[in-house]
Design an enzyme around this catalytic site. Structure first.
Site: not given
Ligand code: NAP
Ligand code: GDP
Length: 319
Positions: A10, A12-14, A16, A138, A166, A181, A272
């Site tokens: 991962g 290339s993601g947020l 990573g 999830y 978080t 998100h 919500d």
């Molecule tokens: P992200 O930006 O959506 O990036 C997802 C990454 O996973 C990308 O690098 C993507 O590669 C890779 N990926 C997805 N499917 C794949 C597959 N089948 N094979 C190989 N690689 C694959 O995710 P993130 O937000 O950085 O999240 C990182 C971790 O934090 C995750 O485990 C997530 O569950 C956890 N997390 C995230 C949040 C949040 O708010 N974002 C909160 C709590 C925990 P490509 O770029 O090539 O598609």
């Molecule tokens: P969570 O923190 O895991 O629940 O996920 P989210 O980052 O999607 O946040 C969800 C909360 O934000 C909920 O209370 C939604 O009603 C509110 N929300 C308001 N506007 C948006 C929007 O444009 N996208 C998302 N994903 N949530 C929104």
């Protein structure tokens, strides 16, 4: 000294991309870092995963790859969230075990905790009741990572652990208008509303509470986890309980960073989600009492600035 080879799935993601930026600043001489994306392997496929391990031969793995999304994506695609995350995690655990990887750090989330619980939540409470119905695909898939960590340690003595962040935001996020998100979704929508001179509509009541962590802060903490944290039990990586804010506060911070001067309103016909998930960061504070989190509005300003500067650059912003 033999170099550690750290593979970040991962990459290339947020999260990573944030780890890559911190490591590029540090240039550690005793570690080689590899940032893999889905172009390197489809981690849902065991053979593709094995081929990537053959190629890079990691000694350490930070496993970030996952199917990730906000509340509305989780409600729409429960089956894919379950199946893809279970498959990726199973393949990564098995490869790390088979190849004697010295340490695996995976990523859980505070949104996998029980819906009906006492607050604040801590690391011991993951399995104490069903998660919120909106993200059960999830949440149950991610909960199994904690179970896998314990089982691989018990049976094979593996040094596998997990962090529990978080809600994360920052540069290189997924800014999809429907499936992202809340912060990236609102930044994108607010940006378009400003251009069109339309009111900025926030989904839901704006009342739910969340703790947010800036991706660069999380990157620093995950690098520390990989190097220093030796427990198999997970660790919550979060700002303090006093930094929990409402979705309405988030919307106003987004509007300020975008210099949006128009009307902000709330669409209460939209969900919500869970009202709050207040997490306790006492365990983190025991290890790192002096860690300084970036102030929320400062992190928001940097994220919005990056989003606007890259919006029209082909392939730069996921949207
Ligand atoms: P992200 O930006 O959506 O990036 C997802 C990454 O996973 C990308 O690098 C993507 O590669 C890779 N990926 C997805 N499917 C794949 C597959 N089948 N094979 C190989 N690689 C694959 O995710 P993130 O937000 O950085 O999240 C990182 C971790 O934090 C995750 O485990 C997530 O569950 C956890 N997390 C995230 C949040 C949040 O708010 N974002 C909160 C709590 C925990 P490509 O770029 O090539 O598609
Ligand atoms: P969570 O923190 O895991 O629940 O996920 P989210 O980052 O999607 O946040 C969800 C909360 O934000 C909920 O209370 C939604 O009603 C509110 N929300 C308001 N506007 C948006 C929007 O444009 N996208 C998302 N994903 N949530 C929104």
């Amino acid at each position: 000294m033999t170099k550690k080879i750290v593979l970040v799935t991962g990459g290339s993601g947020l999260v990573g991309s944030a780890i890559r930026e911190v490591i590029e600043g540090e240039k550690p001489s005793d570690e080689e870092w590899i940032f893999a994306s889905s172009k390197d392997a489809n981690l849902c496929d065991p053979e593709s995963t094995a081929a990537m391990f053959d190629k890079y031969k990691p000694t350490h793995v930070i496993h970030l790859a996952a199917q990730v999304g906000g509340l509305f994506a989780n409600m729409k695609y429960k089956v894919e969230f379950w199946r893809n995350n279970i498959a990726m995690n199973d393949n990564i655990f098995q490869e790390c075990h088979k190849r004697g990887v010295q340490k695996l750090v995976s990523c859980l989330s505070t949104c996998i905790f029980p819906d009906k619980t006492t607050f604040p939540i801590d690391e011991t409470m993951i399995h104490n009741g069903p998660p919120h119905f909106s993200n059960e695909g999830y949440a149950y898939a991610k909960r199994m990572v904690d179970v896998q960590n314990r089982m691989y340690k018990a049976q094979h003595g593996c040094n596998f652990t997990a962090v529990i962040p978080t809600n994360i935001f920052g540069k290189h996020d997924n800014f999809h208008l429907d499936d992202s998100h809340v912060i990236p979704g609102l930044i994108h929508r607010g940006y378009l509303c400003k251009q069109k001179g339309e009111p900025f509509t926030i989904w839901g009541s704006g009342k739910p509470l969340r703790q947010f962590i800036y991706s660069t802060d999380l990157a620093r903490l995950m690098i520390w986890t990989m190097r220093e944290y030796e427990e198999a039990d997970p660790i919550i990586l979060s700002v303090g309980e006093e930094d929990e804010i409402s979705i309405a506060d988030v919307a106003h911070s987004v509007a300020k960073a975008l210099d949006f001067q128009g009307e902000v309103n709330f669409d209460t016909t939209k969900a919500d989600g869970q009202f709050k998930k207040t997490a306790n960061n006492a365990k983190l504070r025991k290890y790192l009492p002096d860690f300084k989190f970036t102030p929320f509005d400062e992190a928001m300003a940097t994220t919005v600035e990056w989003f606007m500067a890259n919006y029209d650059v082909p392939g730069a912003v996921r949207k």
